[in-house]
Design a protein around this motif. Structure first.
Motif, short mmCIF file in Angstrom:
data_model
loop_
_atom_site.label_atom_id
_atom_site.label_comp_id
_atom_site.label_asym_id
_atom_site.label_seq_id
_atom_site.Cartn_x
_atom_site.Cartn_y
_atom_site.Cartn_z
N GLY A 32 -75.76 -63.52 14.37
CA GLY A 32 -74.51 -63.40 13.64
C GLY A 32 -73.57 -64.55 13.95
O GLY A 32 -73.41 -64.94 15.12
N GLU A 33 -72.95 -65.11 12.92
CA GLU A 33 -72.02 -66.22 13.12
C GLU A 33 -70.81 -65.79 13.94
O GLU A 33 -70.37 -66.50 14.85
CB GLU A 33 -71.57 -66.77 11.76
N LEU A 34 -70.25 -64.64 13.61
CA LEU A 34 -69.08 -64.15 14.33
C LEU A 34 -69.42 -63.86 15.78
O LEU A 34 -68.65 -64.17 16.69
CB LEU A 34 -68.54 -62.90 13.64
N GLN A 35 -70.58 -63.28 16.02
CA GLN A 35 -70.99 -62.98 17.39
C GLN A 35 -71.10 -64.25 18.22
O GLN A 35 -70.67 -64.30 19.38
CB GLN A 35 -72.33 -62.24 17.39
N LEU A 36 -71.67 -65.31 17.64
CA LEU A 36 -71.82 -66.58 18.34
C LEU A 36 -70.47 -67.14 18.75
O LEU A 36 -70.28 -67.59 19.89
CB LEU A 36 -72.58 -67.58 17.46
N MET A 37 -69.50 -67.11 17.83
CA MET A 37 -68.18 -67.63 18.15
C MET A 37 -67.50 -66.79 19.23
O MET A 37 -66.86 -67.32 20.15
CB MET A 37 -67.31 -67.67 16.90
N GLY B 190 -87.95 -76.62 15.63
CA GLY B 190 -88.38 -76.44 17.01
C GLY B 190 -88.10 -75.06 17.55
O GLY B 190 -88.90 -74.50 18.31
N GLU B 191 -86.94 -74.48 17.20
CA GLU B 191 -86.59 -73.12 17.58
C GLU B 191 -85.48 -72.63 16.64
O GLU B 191 -84.80 -73.43 16.00
CB GLU B 191 -86.11 -73.05 19.05
N PRO B 192 -85.32 -71.32 16.55
CA PRO B 192 -84.32 -70.79 15.61
C PRO B 192 -82.89 -71.01 16.11
O PRO B 192 -82.43 -70.35 17.03
CB PRO B 192 -84.66 -69.29 15.54
N LEU B 193 -82.22 -71.99 15.50
CA LEU B 193 -80.84 -72.31 15.85
C LEU B 193 -79.92 -72.06 14.66
O LEU B 193 -80.36 -72.02 13.52
CB LEU B 193 -80.72 -73.78 16.28
N GLN B 194 -78.64 -71.94 14.96
CA GLN B 194 -77.64 -71.89 13.90
C GLN B 194 -76.39 -72.63 14.36
O GLN B 194 -76.02 -72.59 15.53
CB GLN B 194 -77.30 -70.45 13.51
N ALA B 195 -75.78 -73.33 13.42
CA ALA B 195 -74.54 -74.04 13.67
C ALA B 195 -73.44 -73.37 12.84
O ALA B 195 -73.60 -73.16 11.65
CB ALA B 195 -74.68 -75.52 13.29
N VAL C 205 -64.71 -70.85 9.59
CA VAL C 205 -65.39 -69.86 8.74
C VAL C 205 -65.61 -68.57 9.51
O VAL C 205 -65.41 -67.46 8.99
CB VAL C 205 -66.73 -70.43 8.23
N ALA C 206 -66.01 -68.68 10.77
CA ALA C 206 -66.23 -67.49 11.59
C ALA C 206 -64.92 -66.73 11.82
O ALA C 206 -64.89 -65.50 11.82
CB ALA C 206 -66.86 -67.87 12.93
N LEU C 207 -63.82 -67.48 11.98
CA LEU C 207 -62.52 -66.83 12.15
C LEU C 207 -62.12 -66.05 10.90
O LEU C 207 -61.55 -64.96 10.99
CB LEU C 207 -61.44 -67.86 12.47
N GLN C 208 -62.41 -66.60 9.74
CA GLN C 208 -62.11 -65.88 8.50
C GLN C 208 -62.88 -64.57 8.42
O GLN C 208 -62.35 -63.56 7.94
CB GLN C 208 -62.43 -66.77 7.28
N GLN C 209 -64.11 -64.58 8.89
CA GLN C 209 -64.88 -63.33 8.94
C GLN C 209 -64.21 -62.33 9.87
O GLN C 209 -64.16 -61.13 9.57
CB GLN C 209 -66.30 -63.61 9.42
N LEU C 210 -63.67 -62.82 10.99
CA LEU C 210 -62.99 -61.93 11.93
C LEU C 210 -61.74 -61.34 11.30
O LEU C 210 -61.48 -60.13 11.42
CB LEU C 210 -62.63 -62.72 13.19
N ILE D 244 -66.33 -62.90 24.59
CA ILE D 244 -66.38 -61.48 24.23
C ILE D 244 -67.81 -61.14 23.87
O ILE D 244 -68.39 -61.74 22.96
CB ILE D 244 -65.44 -61.18 23.05
N GLY D 245 -68.39 -60.18 24.57
CA GLY D 245 -69.78 -59.82 24.29
C GLY D 245 -70.74 -60.75 25.01
O GLY D 245 -70.36 -61.59 25.84
N GLN D 246 -72.01 -60.60 24.68
CA GLN D 246 -73.06 -61.39 25.33
C GLN D 246 -73.99 -61.99 24.28
O GLN D 246 -74.12 -61.47 23.17
CB GLN D 246 -73.86 -60.51 26.30
N ALA D 247 -74.62 -63.07 24.67
CA ALA D 247 -75.53 -63.76 23.77
C ALA D 247 -76.81 -62.95 23.58
O ALA D 247 -77.32 -62.34 24.53
CB ALA D 247 -75.87 -65.14 24.33
N SER D 248 -77.30 -62.95 22.36
CA SER D 248 -78.55 -62.24 22.06
C SER D 248 -79.76 -63.02 22.53
O SER D 248 -80.82 -62.47 22.80
CB SER D 248 -78.66 -61.96 20.56
N ASN D 249 -79.59 -64.35 22.65
CA ASN D 249 -80.69 -65.20 23.08
C ASN D 249 -80.12 -66.52 23.58
O ASN D 249 -78.91 -66.77 23.49
CB ASN D 249 -81.68 -65.43 21.93
N THR D 250 -80.99 -67.36 24.10
CA THR D 250 -80.58 -68.66 24.62
C THR D 250 -81.24 -69.77 23.81
O THR D 250 -82.09 -69.52 22.95
CB THR D 250 -80.97 -68.81 26.10
#
Length: 417
Positions: free
Chosen positions: A61-66, A263-268, A273-278, A73-79
């Motif tokens: 999730g984009e919001l979760q990442l931010m 190489g691995e599942p990443l997201q930028a 944009v993430a703040l607008q979702q919040l 706030i919260g924890q990462a689902s993966n590294t």
């Protein structure tokens, strides 16, 4: 003359009107407090992402990442792997890239493993750099820099030794007490999560976990500090990457390149944009609080209207005498409007003072618990249009009682019943 009559009449009923003034004051104070907290929460979030163009992390999730990378706030689902970080850092469109490693804490405050370049490139507020109140950035493996709230709440000073804890809890049973850190820098207050963070190098995060497995220390295995310093402490995995681009035009190109990385599942993620979702998620709660505050103000006005209408029965002779000496309908309406306006003005001024004092008193607690600053009295200036609207509505309340007073005849008012 109307002013003198309104003042004298209001003073004669001061005990009843004082309760209305208090009711309006409390409603105005609640309205201002809700508006100030809502505004400051938004400003605090916006200040935290001011200088970051992209946040990169494991796909999710984009919001979760931010939230976990910037606001802790919260924890990462993966590294993500260090190799991926190096590819991002070496991209020609990237001006700077900062690794972020999370997972440890110190007495409830998040520990952030990163690069010392954070203090050069990371911006808060209106692109303002981080400033040291005391000391300097970390340079040794076991140096640490702490935020303003950490230093204030725990009463820390330069040169003091601290130990980190494994995990995020305020109380931990897994202490890295064999690897103490020395505080070499204390940052100025920023009103962002930086104030509640403990910063160490990414290599230090690796160093304190030497001899650990699955979150616990391996029994019987001890590694000396000199041996650790001789090891290669380049991280294999990190939590996220904060990225600044050379040109804003290349932001979307770089974002697409990272999102399509094989190489691995990443997201930028674009922080804005993430703040607008919040804001979309919490807009319902914001609107609900605002509506409740408005309803409280309206209830105060309804109480004032009820008192004015009720008092007309005992003021019928007063109104009749004014009519008898030549007062016109507009004078009676103006008199009642002036009384309601004075009551509203007193209530608004008292409510503003109560709100300012309340914000001033609660500011340290809100700062320590939630990490944002309140503007206090100066920030209430921005609510002047709202206060002017409250005053206008309070004055208009007097129209209906004034009309009722006008309808009462002079004979009706002078006759005993």
């Amino acid at each position: 003359m109307l002013v003198k009559i309104a003042l004298a009449s209001s003073w004669s009923r001061r005990h009843v009107l004082s309760m209305i003034v208090l009711s309006i004051a409390l409603s105005v104070a609640l309205l201002l407090a809700v508006e100030q907290v809502r505004s400051e929460v938004r400003n605090s979030f916006n200040r935290s992402v001011a200088g970051t163009d992209l946040i990169v992390g494991a796909r999710g999730g984009e919001l979760q990442l931010m939230l976990y990378s910037i606001f802790h706030i919260g924890q990462a689902s993966n590294t993500i792997s260090w190799k991926s970080f190096e590819l991002i850092r070496d991209n020609p469109n990237v001006e700077w890239a900062l690794p972020i490693s999370l997972g440890d804490s110190h007495k409830g405050f998040r520990v952030v493993g990163t690069d010392a370049k954070l203090f050069d490139f990371f911006k808060v507020g209106r692109d303002e750099p981080l400033v040291f109140k005391k000391g300097k950035r970390f340079s040794d493996l076991f140096d640490t820099v702490i935020g303003a709230d950490v230093a204030k709440k725990l009463n820390y000073r330069i040169g003091q030794s601290i130990t980190l804890s494994h995990g995020m809890g305020a109380t931990s049973f897994s202490e890295h007490d064999d690897r103490p850190f020395t505080i070499v820098g204390i940052l100025e207050s920023t009103g962002t999560p930086v104030d509640q963070s403990v910063y160490v190098s990414s290599e230090a995060i690796e160093a304190i976990h030497v001899g650990w497995q699955s979150g616990t220390r391996i029994r019987g295995q001890t590694v000396s500090e000199s041996d650790i310093r001789d090891m290669s402490l380049t991280p294999k995995l990190i939590t996220a990457v904060l990225v600044g681009v050379k040109s804003k035009l290349s932001t979307f190109t770089l974002q697409r390149l990272i999102n399509d990385y094989k190489g691995e599942p990443l997201q930028a993620v674009l922080p804005g944009v993430a703040l607008q979702q919040l804001w979309q998620l919490i807009r319902i709660a914001e609107n609900a609080l605002f509506v409740v505050s408005i309803c409280v103000v309206i209830s105060g006005f309804v109480g004032m209207l009820s008192v004015l209408l009720t008092s007309l029965s005992s003021r019928r002779k007063e109104m009749a005498i004014l009519r008898a000496v030549g007062a016109k309908p507009r004078h009676l309406v103006g008199l009642l409007m002036m009384e309601s306006a004075m009551v509203t003005l007193l209530g608004t001024v008292l409510g503003t003072v109560m709100a300012a004092i309340g914000l001033l008193v609660s500011a340290p607690w809100l700062e320590s618990q939630f990490g944002f600053h309140l503007g206090g009295i100066s920030s209430i200036v921005s609510t002047l249009p709202m206060l002017a609207l409250v005053l206008a509505l309070g004055a208009l309340i007097g129209i209906w009682p004034g009309y009722r007073a006008y309808r009462q005849t002079a004979h009706d008012g002078l006759t005993e019943r």
